[in-house]
Write a protein that holds these residues in place. Sequence first.
Motif, PDB file in Angstrom:
ATOM      1  N   PRO A   1       0.803  -1.470   0.140  1.00 46.14           N
ATOM      2  CA  PRO A   1       0.003  -0.070  -0.184  1.00 46.14           C
ATOM      3  C   PRO A   1       0.769   1.085   0.040  1.00 46.14           C
ATOM      4  CG  PRO A   1      -0.397  -0.821   2.289  1.00 46.14           C
ATOM      5  CD  PRO A   1       0.599  -2.059   1.327  1.00 46.14           C
ATOM      6  N   GLY A   2       1.928   1.271   0.608  1.00 51.89           N
ATOM      7  CA  GLY A   2       2.952   2.229   0.395  1.00 51.89           C
ATOM      8  C   GLY A   2       3.230   2.667  -0.794  1.00 51.89           C
ATOM      9  N   GLU A   3       3.489   1.597  -1.743  1.00 53.08           N
ATOM     10  CA  GLU A   3       3.747   1.855  -3.282  1.00 53.08           C
ATOM     11  C   GLU A   3       2.474   2.440  -3.842  1.00 53.08           C
ATOM     12  OE1 GLU A   3       6.046  -0.711  -6.582  1.00 53.08           O
ATOM     13  OE2 GLU A   3       5.435  -1.536  -4.960  1.00 53.08           O
ATOM     14  N   LEU A   4       1.541   1.911  -3.461  1.00 49.67           N
ATOM     15  CA  LEU A   4       0.271   2.526  -4.373  1.00 49.67           C
ATOM     16  C   LEU A   4      -0.169   3.737  -3.720  1.00 49.67           C
ATOM     17  CD1 LEU A   4      -2.177  -0.919  -4.062  1.00 49.67           C
ATOM     18  CD2 LEU A   4      -1.159   0.272  -6.205  1.00 49.67           C
ATOM     19  N   ALA A   5       0.333   4.174  -2.647  1.00 49.52           N
ATOM     20  CA  ALA A   5      -0.047   5.613  -1.935  1.00 49.52           C
ATOM     21  C   ALA A   5       0.768   6.502  -2.948  1.00 49.52           C
ATOM     22  CB  ALA A   5       0.243   5.433  -0.569  1.00 49.52           C
ATOM     23  N   GLU A   6       2.062   6.215  -3.123  1.00 54.14           N
ATOM     24  CA  GLU A   6       2.950   7.013  -3.923  1.00 54.14           C
ATOM     25  C   GLU A   6       2.310   7.256  -5.494  1.00 54.14           C
ATOM     26  OE1 GLU A   6       5.982   9.468  -5.317  1.00 54.14           O
ATOM     27  OE2 GLU A   6       5.208   8.973  -3.273  1.00 54.14           O
ATOM     28  N   TYR A   7       1.980   6.191  -5.860  1.00 53.19           N
ATOM     29  CA  TYR A   7       1.243   6.153  -7.331  1.00 53.19           C
ATOM     30  C   TYR A   7       0.071   7.150  -7.256  1.00 53.19           C
ATOM     31  CZ  TYR A   7       4.312   2.830  -9.594  1.00 53.19           C
ATOM     32  OH  TYR A   7       5.476   2.332  -9.971  1.00 53.19           O
ATOM     33  N   ALA A   8      -0.774   6.919  -6.013  1.00 55.61           N
ATOM     34  CA  ALA A   8      -1.829   7.851  -6.112  1.00 55.61           C
ATOM     35  C   ALA A   8      -1.517   9.197  -5.901  1.00 55.61           C
ATOM     36  CB  ALA A   8      -2.855   7.485  -4.613  1.00 55.61           C
ATOM     37  N   ARG A   9      -0.455   9.675  -5.164  1.00 59.67           N
ATOM     38  CA  ARG A   9      -0.037  11.061  -4.977  1.00 59.67           C
ATOM     39  C   ARG A   9       0.415  11.512  -6.483  1.00 59.67           C
ATOM     40  NH1 ARG A   9       4.662  14.155  -4.537  1.00 59.67           N
ATOM     41  NH2 ARG A   9       5.909  12.027  -4.894  1.00 59.67           N
ATOM     42  N   GLN A  10       0.939  10.690  -7.423  1.00 57.33           N
ATOM     43  CA  GLN A  10       1.360  11.188  -8.750  1.00 57.33           C
ATOM     44  C   GLN A  10       0.220  11.156  -9.654  1.00 57.33           C
ATOM     45  OE1 GLN A  10       4.374   8.313  -9.660  1.00 57.33           O
ATOM     46  NE2 GLN A  10       5.613   8.496  -7.977  1.00 57.33           N
ATOM     47  N   LYS A  11      -1.025  10.971  -9.008  1.00 50.33           N
ATOM     48  CA  LYS A  11      -2.086  10.765  -9.821  1.00 50.33           C
ATOM     49  C   LYS A  11      -2.272   9.839 -10.876  1.00 50.33           C
ATOM     50  CE  LYS A  11      -3.519  14.590  -7.923  1.00 50.33           C
ATOM     51  NZ  LYS A  11      -4.414  14.606  -6.749  1.00 50.33           N
ATOM     52  N   GLN A  12      -1.633   8.772 -10.713  1.00 49.50           N
ATOM     53  CA  GLN A  12      -1.564   7.526 -11.598  1.00 49.50           C
ATOM     54  C   GLN A  12      -2.851   6.604 -11.182  1.00 49.50           C
ATOM     55  OE1 GLN A  12       0.483   6.938 -13.852  1.00 49.50           O
ATOM     56  NE2 GLN A  12       2.015   8.758 -13.696  1.00 49.50           N
ATOM     57  N   LEU A  13      -3.392   6.808 -10.133  1.00 47.77           N
ATOM     58  CA  LEU A  13      -4.539   5.979  -9.696  1.00 47.77           C
ATOM     59  C   LEU A  13      -5.898   6.452  -9.855  1.00 47.77           C
ATOM     60  CD1 LEU A  13      -2.959   3.901  -6.682  1.00 47.77           C
ATOM     61  CD2 LEU A  13      -2.623   3.405  -9.183  1.00 47.77           C
ATOM     62  N   VAL A  14      -6.954   5.624 -10.272  1.00 51.64           N
ATOM     63  CA  VAL A  14      -8.326   5.963 -10.115  1.00 51.64           C
ATOM     64  C   VAL A  14      -8.887   5.836  -8.836  1.00 51.64           C
ATOM     65  CG1 VAL A  14     -10.467   5.804 -11.650  1.00 51.64           C
ATOM     66  CG2 VAL A  14      -8.470   5.697 -12.613  1.00 51.64           C
ATOM     67  N   PRO A  15      -9.647   6.661  -8.154  1.00 55.37           N
ATOM     68  CA  PRO A  15     -10.502   6.236  -7.184  1.00 55.37           C
ATOM     69  C   PRO A  15     -11.572   5.210  -7.355  1.00 55.37           C
ATOM     70  CG  PRO A  15     -10.086   8.729  -7.476  1.00 55.37           C
ATOM     71  CD  PRO A  15      -9.816   8.111  -8.579  1.00 55.37           C
ATOM     72  N   LEU A  16     -11.889   4.497  -6.257  1.00 56.04           N
ATOM     73  CA  LEU A  16     -12.677   3.296  -6.767  1.00 56.04           C
ATOM     74  C   LEU A  16     -13.950   3.424  -5.961  1.00 56.04           C
ATOM     75  CD1 LEU A  16      -9.867   0.489  -5.860  1.00 56.04           C
ATOM     76  CD2 LEU A  16     -10.786   1.479  -8.186  1.00 56.04           C
ATOM     77  N   GLU A  17     -14.163   4.484  -5.260  1.00 56.45           N
ATOM     78  CA  GLU A  17     -15.524   4.554  -4.388  1.00 56.45           C
ATOM     79  C   GLU A  17     -16.670   4.311  -5.105  1.00 56.45           C
ATOM     80  OE1 GLU A  17     -13.760   8.342  -3.440  1.00 56.45           O
ATOM     81  OE2 GLU A  17     -12.730   6.595  -4.075  1.00 56.45           O
ATOM     82  N   GLN A  18     -16.754   4.528  -6.301  1.00 55.87           N
ATOM     83  CA  GLN A  18     -17.885   4.707  -7.369  1.00 55.87           C
ATOM     84  C   GLN A  18     -17.998   3.146  -7.893  1.00 55.87           C
ATOM     85  OE1 GLN A  18     -20.117   7.077  -7.295  1.00 55.87           O
ATOM     86  NE2 GLN A  18     -18.819   8.037  -5.696  1.00 55.87           N
ATOM     87  N   LEU A  19     -17.080   2.175  -7.785  1.00 60.01           N
ATOM     88  CA  LEU A  19     -17.012   0.983  -8.477  1.00 60.01           C
ATOM     89  C   LEU A  19     -17.194  -0.044  -7.572  1.00 60.01           C
ATOM     90  CD1 LEU A  19     -13.990   1.701 -11.135  1.00 60.01           C
ATOM     91  CD2 LEU A  19     -16.514   1.796 -11.433  1.00 60.01           C
ATOM     92  N   VAL A  20     -16.591   0.134  -6.255  1.00 59.21           N
ATOM     93  CA  VAL A  20     -16.371  -0.897  -5.126  1.00 59.21           C
ATOM     94  C   VAL A  20     -17.255  -0.522  -4.003  1.00 59.21           C
ATOM     95  CG1 VAL A  20     -14.795  -2.119  -3.873  1.00 59.21           C
ATOM     96  CG2 VAL A  20     -14.122  -1.698  -6.284  1.00 59.21           C
ATOM     97  N   GLU A  21     -17.880  -1.566  -3.207  1.00 66.11           N
ATOM     98  CA  GLU A  21     -18.339  -1.219  -2.157  1.00 66.11           C
ATOM     99  C   GLU A  21     -17.270  -1.696  -1.027  1.00 66.11           C
ATOM    100  OE1 GLU A  21     -21.267  -0.359  -1.098  1.00 66.11           O
ATOM    101  OE2 GLU A  21     -22.414  -0.389  -2.836  1.00 66.11           O
ATOM    102  N   THR A  22     -16.643  -0.465  -0.546  1.00 67.47           N
ATOM    103  CA  THR A  22     -15.454  -0.552   0.375  1.00 67.47           C
ATOM    104  C   THR A  22     -15.800  -1.192   1.556  1.00 67.47           C
ATOM    105  OG1 THR A  22     -15.627   1.724   0.641  1.00 67.47           O
ATOM    106  CG2 THR A  22     -14.124   1.182  -1.043  1.00 67.47           C
ATOM    107  N   LYS A  23     -17.033  -0.931   2.076  1.00 65.93           N
ATOM    108  CA  LYS A  23     -17.391  -1.466   3.286  1.00 65.93           C
ATOM    109  C   LYS A  23     -17.510  -2.871   3.362  1.00 65.93           C
ATOM    110  CE  LYS A  23     -22.577  -1.475   2.514  1.00 65.93           C
ATOM    111  NZ  LYS A  23     -22.586  -0.847   1.078  1.00 65.93           N
ATOM    112  N   ASP A  24     -17.257  -3.396   2.134  1.00 64.72           N
ATOM    113  CA  ASP A  24     -17.379  -4.963   2.296  1.00 64.72           C
ATOM    114  C   ASP A  24     -15.954  -5.359   2.733  1.00 64.72           C
ATOM    115  OD1 ASP A  24     -19.884  -5.380   1.038  1.00 64.72           O
ATOM    116  OD2 ASP A  24     -19.214  -5.468  -0.991  1.00 64.72           O
ATOM    117  N   PHE A  25     -15.116  -4.829   2.726  1.00 69.04           N
ATOM    118  CA  PHE A  25     -13.633  -4.989   3.234  1.00 69.04           C
ATOM    119  C   PHE A  25     -13.330  -4.417   4.439  1.00 69.04           C
ATOM    120  CE2 PHE A  25     -13.853  -5.138  -1.625  1.00 69.04           C
ATOM    121  CZ  PHE A  25     -13.602  -6.436  -1.863  1.00 69.04           C
ATOM    122  N   GLY A  26     -13.836  -3.292   4.749  1.00 63.83           N
ATOM    123  CA  GLY A  26     -13.605  -2.742   6.086  1.00 63.83           C
ATOM    124  C   GLY A  26     -12.242  -1.637   5.727  1.00 63.83           C
TER     125      GLY A  26
END
Length: 440
Positions: free
Chosen positions: A114-139
């Motif tokens: 997740p540390g690596e993914l957080a860096e890609y998110a900071r670089q705007k390389q990742l797409v937010p997932l709230e509209q695609l995934v029920e995140t509450k299913d995972f906690g």
Amino acid sequence: MNASPGGPATAVPSTRSRPSRRLLRGITVVASCLALLAAAVVVGVRALDEEPTVTLLANWTGEDEEHFRQAVIEPFERKYHIHVDYQGSNAESQVLGADVEAGTPPDVVVLTGPGELAEYARQKQLVPLEQLVETKDFGPSWALPLADGHVYWFPLKADLKSIVWYPADVGEQQRARAVRRPAEWCVGMGSGATSGWPGTDWIEDILLQRYGTQVYEKWARGALSWRSPQVREAWKAWGKLVGAGGDRELLRRILKTPYQDASRPVTARPRGCTLEHQASFIRARPAWQRADGRYVPSARLIPGATGTHAWEVSGDLVALLHATPEATKLIRHLASADAQQAWSDRESGFSVHAGVRPAPGGTDPDWRRSLARTLRDPHEARCFDASDAMPPAVRDAFAEATIEFLADPGHLEDLLHSLDTLSGTRDLTWLPSVCDRRTP
């Protein structure tokens, strides 16, 4: 740090002679031409068939890849008539980094950090997932919102780490004696480009079991010095357990053995080692299957543990880089209870999806059922693998430092000073949390 399965792996450099640069250059040119030709043929065929495609990068190779294809990818392809162009690599971080730099990243990636993914998110390389995934299913501890309020990943596979494996015929008194004998520990530090991560798991878990979630989280978020008494003592405790700086033959075996082969001596006659501090995925190795491997929480064996243990966990995390129609369908599929159930049922890992249920009729062995319960129990305290949560540069330096420490523990202060200096570098991306928010 999590495993990168597939391929030979050692923690020490090879001494073989190398081919000439001219020969290597020729081989590289030919290989590149063949790869480009093959890629052109595939693209041409798909263009003629008008077959929609989504690209996926993950670290599963060999048998794990086969299970993943059969249980998860092929049902998706049949249902949606979308081809999944899958690439499995035991150096996926390096592959992804090169692809991102070249401007050709995959549509979907599965990473352990997740540390690596957080860096890609900071670089705007990742797409937010709230509209695609029920995140509450995972906690929240698995689908963690970052500082910008968005969720960028969810787990496809989870593992428990604060455990020690032993053969079924080894009793409690034998385990208690074996703990303090370095040769009784099955340890392999090799893992190719990520060699050393088994050592980071040890140090992280000792810190967690001795000092609790608050100290662990503070350190994993970059807010506690590597030279703090707690972190320093965790290193020393690990060194004492596995014999750092001691028997040269034992250390040579530890450093040269790939992590996935560390358990082989368990079934030797006479038995070569008895205990292995390793994540739940290692139970699939042939040696532990033959030895009918059982596990005990590491808090019962780590000297100085408080007895009110938390659990270190890891996960293979799915993230989206291109929100194409095909990629968003794949994301929804990978996050679905059906896909997670199918993957979990193949016993290639565990799912923490709220909709996944145990195997019917109690067909799972006891050890697997208890691991699954612990991973999903809302009353258990869980913390994500600290090195996986750290910025990639710190994670990699931590893994390298464990190898140097084993060979010469007298260098500990220098190693910790270097890690402190690196951790203080500006513009590093640290996670806001690594432990369940409900933990004390």
